[in-house]
Design a protein around this motif. Structure first.
Motif, PDB file in Angstrom:
ATOM      1  N   GLN A 187      -5.439 -10.033   6.289  1.00 41.28           N
ATOM      2  CA  GLN A 187      -4.465  -8.952   6.347  1.00 41.28           C
ATOM      3  C   GLN A 187      -3.039  -9.487   6.296  1.00 41.28           C
ATOM      4  O   GLN A 187      -2.606 -10.188   7.191  1.00 41.28           O
ATOM      5  CB  GLN A 187      -4.656  -8.142   7.628  1.00 41.28           C
ATOM      6  CG  GLN A 187      -3.483  -7.253   8.017  1.00 41.28           C
ATOM      7  CD  GLN A 187      -3.192  -6.198   6.974  1.00 41.28           C
ATOM      8  OE1 GLN A 187      -4.101  -5.710   6.331  1.00 41.28           O
ATOM      9  NE2 GLN A 187      -1.936  -5.841   6.814  1.00 41.28           N
ATOM     10  N   GLU A 208      -6.921  -3.527  -4.661  1.00 41.73           N
ATOM     11  CA  GLU A 208      -7.266  -4.369  -3.532  1.00 41.73           C
ATOM     12  C   GLU A 208      -8.156  -3.597  -2.556  1.00 41.73           C
ATOM     13  O   GLU A 208      -7.811  -2.499  -2.137  1.00 41.73           O
ATOM     14  CB  GLU A 208      -6.006  -4.850  -2.813  1.00 41.73           C
ATOM     15  CG  GLU A 208      -6.321  -5.804  -1.668  1.00 41.73           C
ATOM     16  CD  GLU A 208      -5.073  -6.304  -0.960  1.00 41.73           C
ATOM     17  OE1 GLU A 208      -4.622  -7.416  -1.270  1.00 41.73           O
ATOM     18  OE2 GLU A 208      -4.541  -5.571  -0.106  1.00 41.73           O
ATOM     19  N   ILE A 209      -9.273  -4.211  -2.193  1.00 42.59           N
ATOM     20  CA  ILE A 209     -10.215  -3.614  -1.253  1.00 42.59           C
ATOM     21  C   ILE A 209     -10.193  -4.436   0.032  1.00 42.59           C
ATOM     22  O   ILE A 209     -10.589  -5.616   0.030  1.00 42.59           O
ATOM     23  CB  ILE A 209     -11.653  -3.581  -1.815  1.00 42.59           C
ATOM     24  CG1 ILE A 209     -11.676  -2.947  -3.210  1.00 42.59           C
ATOM     25  CG2 ILE A 209     -12.577  -2.858  -0.856  1.00 42.59           C
ATOM     26  CD1 ILE A 209     -11.297  -1.491  -3.250  1.00 42.59           C
ATOM     27  N   GLY A 210      -9.710  -3.845   1.110  1.00 43.23           N
ATOM     28  CA  GLY A 210      -9.669  -4.538   2.392  1.00 43.23           C
ATOM     29  C   GLY A 210     -10.856  -4.164   3.260  1.00 43.23           C
ATOM     30  O   GLY A 210     -11.795  -3.471   2.829  1.00 43.23           O
ATOM     31  N   LYS A 219      -9.856  -8.369  -0.199  1.00 38.75           N
ATOM     32  CA  LYS A 219      -8.905  -8.995   0.719  1.00 38.75           C
ATOM     33  C   LYS A 219      -9.606  -9.490   1.965  1.00 38.75           C
ATOM     34  O   LYS A 219     -10.227  -8.716   2.690  1.00 38.75           O
ATOM     35  CB  LYS A 219      -7.793  -8.014   1.100  1.00 38.75           C
ATOM     36  CG  LYS A 219      -6.713  -8.663   1.956  1.00 38.75           C
ATOM     37  CD  LYS A 219      -5.586  -7.711   2.270  1.00 38.75           C
ATOM     38  CE  LYS A 219      -5.996  -6.692   3.289  1.00 38.75           C
ATOM     39  NZ  LYS A 219      -4.849  -5.933   3.810  1.00 38.75           N
ATOM     40  N   GLU A 222      -4.232  -2.486   0.130  1.00 37.30           N
ATOM     41  CA  GLU A 222      -5.539  -1.991   0.572  1.00 37.30           C
ATOM     42  C   GLU A 222      -5.568  -0.487   0.840  1.00 37.30           C
ATOM     43  O   GLU A 222      -6.594   0.060   1.215  1.00 37.30           O
ATOM     44  CB  GLU A 222      -5.989  -2.737   1.830  1.00 37.30           C
ATOM     45  CG  GLU A 222      -5.189  -2.412   3.074  1.00 37.30           C
ATOM     46  CD  GLU A 222      -5.882  -2.884   4.356  1.00 37.30           C
ATOM     47  OE1 GLU A 222      -7.120  -2.938   4.374  1.00 37.30           O
ATOM     48  OE2 GLU A 222      -5.172  -3.193   5.306  1.00 37.30           O
ATOM     49  N   SER A 237      -7.273  -1.241  10.112  1.00 38.63           N
ATOM     50  CA  SER A 237      -8.207  -2.044   9.320  1.00 38.63           C
ATOM     51  C   SER A 237      -8.981  -2.946  10.277  1.00 38.63           C
ATOM     52  O   SER A 237      -8.365  -3.678  11.055  1.00 38.63           O
ATOM     53  CB  SER A 237      -7.452  -2.926   8.318  1.00 38.63           C
ATOM     54  OG  SER A 237      -6.638  -2.145   7.478  1.00 38.63           O
ATOM     55  N   HIS A 259     -14.959  -7.629   7.509  1.00 38.65           N
ATOM     56  CA  HIS A 259     -15.668  -6.719   6.616  1.00 38.65           C
ATOM     57  C   HIS A 259     -17.035  -6.351   7.183  1.00 38.65           C
ATOM     58  O   HIS A 259     -17.702  -7.183   7.813  1.00 38.65           O
ATOM     59  CB  HIS A 259     -15.854  -7.377   5.247  1.00 38.65           C
ATOM     60  CG  HIS A 259     -14.631  -7.351   4.391  1.00 38.65           C
ATOM     61  ND1 HIS A 259     -14.432  -6.404   3.409  1.00 38.65           N
ATOM     62  CD2 HIS A 259     -13.531  -8.138   4.377  1.00 38.65           C
ATOM     63  CE1 HIS A 259     -13.263  -6.625   2.809  1.00 38.65           C
ATOM     64  NE2 HIS A 259     -12.699  -7.677   3.389  1.00 38.65           N
ATOM     65  N   SER A 290       0.805  -1.219   0.000  1.00 38.10           N
ATOM     66  CA  SER A 290       0.000   0.000   0.000  1.00 38.10           C
ATOM     67  C   SER A 290       0.840   1.272   0.000  1.00 38.10           C
ATOM     68  O   SER A 290       1.915   1.327   0.603  1.00 38.10           O
ATOM     69  CB  SER A 290      -0.908   0.030   1.239  1.00 38.10           C
ATOM     70  OG  SER A 290      -1.773  -1.063   1.268  1.00 38.10           O
ATOM     71  N   ARG A 333      -6.636   7.660   1.433  1.00 33.12           N
ATOM     72  CA  ARG A 333      -7.367   6.603   2.148  1.00 33.12           C
ATOM     73  C   ARG A 333      -8.743   7.042   2.636  1.00 33.12           C
ATOM     74  O   ARG A 333      -9.550   6.216   3.023  1.00 33.12           O
ATOM     75  CB  ARG A 333      -6.539   6.117   3.340  1.00 33.12           C
ATOM     76  CG  ARG A 333      -5.242   5.438   2.947  1.00 33.12           C
ATOM     77  CD  ARG A 333      -4.631   4.700   4.123  1.00 33.12           C
ATOM     78  NE  ARG A 333      -3.455   3.950   3.726  1.00 33.12           N
ATOM     79  CZ  ARG A 333      -3.040   2.821   4.292  1.00 33.12           C
ATOM     80  NH1 ARG A 333      -3.728   2.319   5.307  1.00 33.12           N
ATOM     81  NH2 ARG A 333      -1.963   2.201   3.863  1.00 33.12           N
ATOM     82  N   TYR A 381     -11.904  -0.472   3.472  1.00 33.04           N
ATOM     83  CA  TYR A 381     -12.462   0.159   2.272  1.00 33.04           C
ATOM     84  C   TYR A 381     -11.775   1.487   1.955  1.00 33.04           C
ATOM     85  O   TYR A 381     -12.418   2.459   1.540  1.00 33.04           O
ATOM     86  CB  TYR A 381     -13.984   0.355   2.409  1.00 33.04           C
ATOM     87  CG  TYR A 381     -14.698  -0.918   2.794  1.00 33.04           C
ATOM     88  CD1 TYR A 381     -14.657  -2.036   1.975  1.00 33.04           C
ATOM     89  CD2 TYR A 381     -15.367  -1.028   4.013  1.00 33.04           C
ATOM     90  CE1 TYR A 381     -15.276  -3.227   2.337  1.00 33.04           C
ATOM     91  CE2 TYR A 381     -15.988  -2.211   4.387  1.00 33.04           C
ATOM     92  CZ  TYR A 381     -15.935  -3.313   3.545  1.00 33.04           C
ATOM     93  OH  TYR A 381     -16.536  -4.482   3.917  1.00 33.04           O
TER      94      TYR A 381
END
Length: 381
Positions: free
Chosen positions: A87, A49-51, A84, A32, A120, A124, A5, A110, A54
């Motif tokens: 982590q 990449e979406i962790g 993702k 992410e 993070s 989700h 990142s 971000r 978000y």
């Protein structure tokens, strides 16, 4: 190029990696941390990449923002979307970018507050079950204009992988790809205990996902990537023989642009300018020079892979099979991979899961939950 990142890496490092990707004709996973101007400057292909945070497509409360996602996902540079689930190859942990590295620019990219720890979440908020995850993937595919959408995970429990397969069979919504990260994969965003001990190793995790896809008849619909300390043609050959379609690498590309493993990433005092947001410290990283080195590393690694494929009497990496691999299993014995690991035939889980080594896990897999539907401890007695 695997996920790294902006924020964790410096602006110049991201530039060098992206320009190297463009020169070498390979993709650059954003990590992410969102899509920064440095990911876009040189026009290299991106996997966004979406962790669980978000980043870059979140509202003020940290929830997924479809409008912001659509705005970036439809950019020409973005070729695929990767959800993702783990982590930095560590299941069950949310990453942390220390406040000292959350500059005004990083915060803007971000969509988070400046000068505060950027955490993070462990899970989700947009989904909590395999079925909901596939619906979320389908929504992202629609919002991005039909671009491929997949997941990245480090395998924790086998029944979780099988639950995803059952969900795909039930809904008819197929992931375009799955990237398997190995527990040996690295991250500066997790405690040492998790980095060293949590997560299934790449070989075993790749085997699980390969067997899950083949055993459910989904292998021809879902592509399979491998990541976790991949740095050589030999490592790529091994993963292809097990079943991967491609490999990702992170630390090897960091080394190619100057990382010396000073282990000061979290302090922002990286001496080579790779993982610092200090403009003065970044001056030593010359983008044009390091981009060529990243591209050259990629090219030479593929050349080494080509030599191995030719030495095996084959014409393409996809021709590599488990019987091309041999592993020592004792002081006086070595075995072929297909004599050590079970490689399921097509539809084996659909036609007779009870006759496979995955019997209890298949029974436990629930498309409506990542939790097992039976007591696995009791089932294995």
């Amino acid at each position: 190029m695997s996920a790294m990142s902006f924020g964790s890496l410096s602006a110049r490092a991201v530039e060098a990696l992206n320009k190297g990707a463009r020169l070498g004709g390979f993709y650059h996973d954003t990590g992410e941390g969102g899509i920064s101007p440095y990911h876009l400057k040189w026009g290299g292909d991106l996997v966004w990449e979406i962790g669980s945070g978000y980043f870059g497509c979140r509202d003020d409360k940290g929830n997924f923002d479809p409008g912001l996602f659509h705005e970036s996902a439809t950019r020409n540079e973005v070729k695929m979307i990767e959800i993702k689930l783990s982590q930095g190859a560590k299941p069950g942990y949310g990453g942390l970018l220390p406040a000292a590295k959350v500059t005004e620019e990083v915060a803007w990219v971000r969509k988070v507050p400046k000068g505060q720890d950027c955490l993070s979440p462990r899970s989700h908020s947009a989904f909590s079950t395999p079925l909901e995850m596939l619906e979320f993937a389908a929504r992202m595919r629609q919002l991005s204009g039909g671009k491929p959408v997949g997941i990245k995970l480090c395998v924790g429990q086998v029944h979780e992988v099988l639950a995803i397969m059952k969900a795909m069979l039930k809904t008819g919504i197929h992931l375009d790809f799955i990237v398997v990260d190995g527990g040996e994969g690295g991250t500066g965003a997790a405690p040492v205990e998790l980095s060293d001990y949590v997560g299934m190793p790449l070989t075993e995790g790749l085997m699980v996902v390969r067997n899950a896809l083949v055993g459910t008849g989904l292998r021809d619909k879902v592509r399979l990537g491998a990541s976790g300390k991949v740095y050589s043609g030999a490592g790529m050959a091994r993963n292809f023989a097990i079943g991967a379609d491609w490999c990702n690498a992170a630390r090897a590309f960091m080394f190619s642009v100057g990382c010396i493993q000073a282990q000061r990433c979290h302090l922002g005092t990286c001496p080579t300018g790779v993982t610092t947001q200090d403009p003065g410290r970044q001056r030593g990283l010359v983008v044009d020079v390091q981009a060529k080195r990243a591209a050259r590393f990629h090219q030479q690694t593929l050349t080494a892979l080509g030599h191995i494929v030719a030495a095996a009497g084959l014409t393409h990496p996809r021709d590599l099979q488990p019987y091309h691999l041999i592993r020592r299993v004792g002081t006086a014995e070595a075995k072929f991979f297909d004599r050590i690991y079970p490689f399921l035939p097509e539809n084996a889980l659909l036609e007779g899961a009870e006759d496979t080594p995955y019997s209890e896990w298949w029974q436990a897999a629930n498309p409506a939950s990542f939790r097992p539907r039976i007591d696995l401890a009791a089932a294995r007695i």
